[in-house]
Every structure is written in structure tokens, then in C-alpha cells.
Enzyme design. Sequence first.
Site, short mmCIF file in Angstrom:
data_model
loop_
_atom_site.label_atom_id
_atom_site.label_comp_id
_atom_site.label_asym_id
_atom_site.label_seq_id
_atom_site.Cartn_x
_atom_site.Cartn_y
_atom_site.Cartn_z
N SER A 195 0.81 -1.22 0.00
CA SER A 195 0.00 0.00 0.00
C SER A 195 0.84 1.27 0.00
O SER A 195 0.49 2.25 -0.65
CB SER A 195 -0.93 0.00 1.22
OG SER A 195 -1.75 -1.13 1.23
N HIS A 241 0.68 4.57 4.42
CA HIS A 241 0.08 5.15 3.22
C HIS A 241 0.55 6.59 3.00
O HIS A 241 0.93 6.97 1.89
CB HIS A 241 -1.44 5.12 3.34
CG HIS A 241 -2.01 3.73 3.29
ND1 HIS A 241 -3.36 3.48 3.32
CD2 HIS A 241 -1.40 2.52 3.20
CE1 HIS A 241 -3.56 2.17 3.24
NE2 HIS A 241 -2.39 1.58 3.18
#
Length: 303
Positions: A195, A241
Site C-alpha cells: 500500500s 500510506h
Amino acid sequence: MSIPPGQPAGPDQASPQPACARHPDRPTGLRCTRCDRPACPDCLREASVGYHCVDCLAQSGRAGREAVTVAGARLGGKPIVVPVLIALNVLAYAATAIQAGSFLDNARSALFAQFSLFPVGVAGGQWIRLLSSGFLHIGMIHLLMNMVALWVIGRDLELVLGRLRFIAVYLLALLGGSASVFLFGALDTPVAGASGAVYGLMGGIAVAALRLKVSLRPVLVVIALNIVLSVSIPGISLLGHLGGLVFGAAATAALVYAPRERRNLVQGSALAGLLVLLLVALVVRDVQLGPITCIGGSCYYLG
């Protein structure tokens, strides 16, 4: 990323736009993605990435010079790195699932425990986790979501940046996400997933769209939606992220905004600078945590 050229701005705008290089009477907000000169829609031709003015196309035809993107990548290539990255992630998932004896609970495998991002393990000298964790996933849904995003976003960005530059952005984003978790996350909570790198590509495609002067709305909607999911779904590392997003965007900006005359030097220096910044931050954090040693799956504080 193929967006039709827009219409030239009207004369009543407060800030007049530059005039087309070939038609001084036509103000325009568009530019050739090769020479960066202002150009009206009549003077632009769609290329593999962005638009080229008729002068650049004519010059390329006469001189036989290879056309390149704003980052210096050869036009007309095909994405190769993205399929390879997807294959590596799928193979890593299959290995952990087979070892765990379950495709739904692959995180029980010894490989997952050994190579996931366990911050206290990184502090104990297992720095390989910062990289290897970006190829591990927790369950099939986690893997599927990241691989679909990598396929959709990564192909366009690889065409803009070229293969080697794309690899550099991907790895810097991956390490940026891992470093963010190591610097600010819980030391005893394992984290895994591509991610961080995928968010880095989201930031990168937004920067590339801004540089190419194409619509940012679809990109921003995708980024916003993913950030909302990161906050609302339990167990997702928002730190990873955001770290990946920042470093992916910064690395891409260094590539697409580098001056053409010194492109390779500026790009290489900027990417090296980002890597050094990451390493310094990791070393400082490692020193702050004090002496920790890891033997097998257990880590001990020696202070």
C-alpha cells in the site's frame, strides 16, 4: 491519461495566458510535453503520453531524434515493470499461504513473521523488513486491492517515467511508507503490504498529471477515496500510506520537473537526496530506540 486539448482561454481573464508559439494571436493554457512551449489545440498532436507540438514532430522526423516524455523516457514503450511487480507480490503471497496451509490466513506462516514490517525487529538490525514487507499481504482481499490499484495506476506512470525511473519511485515510496511506520508507529505491531508503494504511485500520477496539464479530478478522487478507506477500515496503516504518498509524489516531481538540459544530473541528485534523507531518519530513530537484539522471532532490549 489521454485528455483532449482544452479550448484557449478568453481575453477577459484577469491573468492573460501565454500565446501559442506558432500563433501569437491565440492565448493558450496548453504546452507541448516535449519542448514545454505554449501551443494552441491546432498545433498539438496526441502522443503516447501527453501532446507534442507540430514543430517537435517535424524536427524529430528530420533529425531522427527519439521522442521522449517530460521525464526523459522513450515514447512508445510498453509497461514491463508493473506486471513483474504484480507477479512478485502474488508469488510472495502464494509462498506464505502454502507454508501457512491457508490462503485466507497466510499471516500465520513463518515467512510472514520473518519478513513483515515489525518495527522492533528493524531496531534489532533486521532492516530487510523495511523492503520485504512491501511484498507481503494479509489475506487475498488485501492482495487483490493493492494489485488492482498497481495495475491501473502503475501502467500510465511507467510510460511517463520510463522503467528505471519508475522502479526508483516505487522503491522510494515503499521505503518512505515503511520508514513512516518505523518512525511513528507502534513498535510491537507487524505491518505488511504494497500500500505504501501504491500510494506513492497515486501521488506520482497526480504530479505527472499536473505537469502535463491534464485533469487532476479523477486522480484526486481516487486518492481521497483511498485515504478515507485507510482511516475508516480497522487494521490499515495510515502512516505507511501517507509516507508512501509523500515520497512517491516528491520523487516523481523531481523527475518530471527536472530541466531538460541537465535532466539526468538533476534527477539522479534529487532521488539520491531522498534516499539519504530516509536513511538518516532511520538511523536516528534506530539510535533513539537504544540497543535491541533479535534472535529468531524474539527481540530483547539490552539497555
